[in-house]
Design an enzyme around this catalytic site. Structure first.
Site, PDB file in Angstrom:
ATOM      1  N   ARG A   1       3.270 -21.178   0.244  1.00 38.19           N
ATOM      2  CA  ARG A   1       3.506 -20.418   2.193  1.00 38.19           C
ATOM      3  C   ARG A   1       4.762 -20.428   1.998  1.00 38.19           C
ATOM      4  O   ARG A   1       5.427 -21.301   2.073  1.00 38.19           O
ATOM      5  CB  ARG A   1       2.901 -21.096   3.687  1.00 38.19           C
ATOM      6  CG  ARG A   1       1.290 -20.618   3.689  1.00 38.19           C
ATOM      7  CD  ARG A   1       1.061 -19.222   3.288  1.00 38.19           C
ATOM      8  NE  ARG A   1      -0.564 -19.403   3.574  1.00 38.19           N
ATOM      9  CZ  ARG A   1      -0.874 -19.392   2.298  1.00 38.19           C
ATOM     10  NH1 ARG A   1      -1.383 -18.331   1.936  1.00 38.19           N
ATOM     11  NH2 ARG A   1      -2.621 -18.497   3.309  1.00 38.19           N
TER      12      ARG A   1
ATOM     13  N   GLU B   1       5.164 -12.198   5.850  1.00 34.79           N
ATOM     14  CA  GLU B   1       4.584 -11.160   5.190  1.00 34.79           C
ATOM     15  C   GLU B   1       4.282 -10.111   5.990  1.00 34.79           C
ATOM     16  O   GLU B   1       3.525  -9.458   6.981  1.00 34.79           O
ATOM     17  CB  GLU B   1       3.872 -11.792   4.250  1.00 34.79           C
ATOM     18  CG  GLU B   1       4.304 -12.842   3.295  1.00 34.79           C
ATOM     19  CD  GLU B   1       3.929 -13.519   2.531  1.00 34.79           C
ATOM     20  OE1 GLU B   1       1.963 -12.937   2.253  1.00 34.79           O
ATOM     21  OE2 GLU B   1       3.496 -14.523   1.903  1.00 34.79           O
TER      22      GLU B   1
ATOM     23  N   HIS C   1       2.476 -11.906  -2.978  1.00 36.57           N
ATOM     24  CA  HIS C   1       1.220 -12.566  -3.032  1.00 36.57           C
ATOM     25  C   HIS C   1       0.530 -12.497  -3.425  1.00 36.57           C
ATOM     26  O   HIS C   1      -1.082 -11.844  -2.523  1.00 36.57           O
ATOM     27  CB  HIS C   1       1.088 -12.310  -0.513  1.00 36.57           C
ATOM     28  CG  HIS C   1       0.311 -13.935  -0.464  1.00 36.57           C
ATOM     29  ND1 HIS C   1       0.348 -14.740   0.724  1.00 36.57           N
ATOM     30  CD2 HIS C   1      -0.569 -14.200  -1.029  1.00 36.57           C
ATOM     31  CE1 HIS C   1      -0.400 -15.231   0.813  1.00 36.57           C
ATOM     32  NE2 HIS C   1      -1.381 -15.271   0.087  1.00 36.57           N
TER      33      HIS C   1
HETATM   34  C1  DGY Z   1      -5.382 -18.314  -0.358  1.00 42.67           C
HETATM   35  O1  DGY Z   1      -6.272 -18.843   0.060  1.00 42.67           O
HETATM   36  O2  DGY Z   1      -4.433 -18.784   1.222  1.00 42.67           O
HETATM   37  C2  DGY Z   1      -4.396 -17.438  -0.235  1.00 42.67           C
HETATM   38  O3  DGY Z   1      -2.860 -17.435   0.138  1.00 42.67           O
HETATM   39  C3  DGY Z   1      -4.438 -16.507  -0.589  1.00 42.67           C
HETATM   40  O4  DGY Z   1      -5.895 -16.187  -0.998  1.00 42.67           O
END
Ligand code: DGY
Length: 329
Positions: free
Chosen positions: A248, A277, A295
């Protein structure tokens, strides 16, 4: 008189799907639920989310849906389960959901391989300067093979520092073994030997950073990890280190990372995730030596179908009075 088909629809539990998911997921949801699909595929505002959730038994949501304590407090009493189509769950206030008696579940298993693959793409893309090469070519500015053009780093023998050795961190390590990397990791607890498979444990993040050539951030976003990759942490990395992030964006202090790249202390970066984002820190756009993806860690059809399957399995279980397979609360 109500037709048998309409009767069938009326008796199905009501499900809100907040984004357009994979066709297999939508087909199954339509088969088993009275589905309200956000066909526009634009994230709901908190107000829209609350309004569309009214009367629904279950919500199948994504990381773009923010379930703050305030939103959860305003959800219709009909809502029994929120299933997020993600492993990350920092967008849902779990305590608030628990207090309201709403079950929350996620998809931790479905995303592992896809995310680890993108993690490795970031490592290779950053170390081998993939986007710089592509930009050069597309700009028609390549004048042919040149011995000292776009010099990157080999991976073999380099120390890969994995910050967060959960399922995804371990899947990254598995791939790194194939590249003859020396694997180090920091985790709250050391893995058992069979899972660590020779990787070196560091009891602190500082200790990991001090040995790392290539950092792979794979830890979840929590109050403890947010902002942990700041100027002080980056200074502990060796000069010329590479930083990659598949977890993240908010684990990293963007301004500090950008400054460390500009100063040359960090040689290359590879990022798939960002704070705020899609309105990412503008400083990233100006960094030549940054391999940047939007992402897309789980953007493969296999993962999308499995995420949908797991999310619907969780919803099915809650509505049938069973324990959801991958519950958070
Ligand atoms: C998650 O699964 O948390 C990813 O960032 C998006 O699929």
């Amino acid at each position: 008189m109500t037709s048998p088909e309409a009767c069938k629809t009326l008796t199905k539990p009501k499900l809100l799907m907040t984004r357009v998911l994979s066709p297999a997921t939508i087909d199954r949801a339509r088969r088993d639920y009275d589905l309200d699909l956000n066909e526009a595929d634009v994230p709901f505002t908190p107000e829209e989310l609350i309004a569309r959730a009214a009367g629904k038994d279950a919500l199948l949501v994504t990381l773009a849906d923010r379930f703050s304590a305030d939103v959860i407090a305003k959800l219709d009493r009909s809502v029994k389960v929120i299933a997020t189509y993600s492993v990350g769950h920092e967008h849902i206030d779990l305590q608030a959901a628990k207090a309201r008696g709403i079950r929350v579940a996620y998809t931790p298993d479905a995303v592992t391989v896809a995310t680890a693959e993108i993690g490795f793409l970031l490592i290779l893309g950053a170390a081998r300067r993939a986007s710089e090469g592509e930009r050069l070519l597309r700009a028609k500015a390549w004048h042919g093979w040149q011995p000292m053009q776009l010099i990157g780093r080999r991976l073999d023998g380099k120390k890969l520092g994995i910050y967060g050795m959960g399922k995804i961190g371990q899947a990254i390590a598995k791939r790194a073994r194939g590249f003859d990397m020396d694997i180090h990791y920091f985790n709250r607890r050391p893995l058992v030997a069979a899972a660590a498979r020779g990787a070196t444990y560091h009891a602190t993040l500082d200790s990991l950073l001090a040995v790392t050539d290539i950092l792979c951030i794979a830890a979840p976003s929590t109050p403890e990890t947010r902002g942990s990759i700041d100027a002080a942490a980056l200074a502990k990395l060796k000069p010329g280190a590479i930083v990659t992030n598949i977890a993240r964006g908010d684990l990293v202090v963007d301004g500090d990372l950008i400054a460390a790249v500009k100063s040359g202390h960090i040689a290359h970066i590879g990022l798939d995730v960002y704070t705020n984002e899609p309105n990412i820190h503008p400083g990233y756009y100006d960094l030549e030596n940054a391999f940047l993806l939007p992402h897309m860690g789980t953007s493969v059809i296999e993962a999308r179908d499995e995420m949908g399957r797991d999310a619907l399995d969780n919803i099915d279980a809650v509505l049938a009075g069973r324990e959801p397979p991958t519950a958070l609360v």
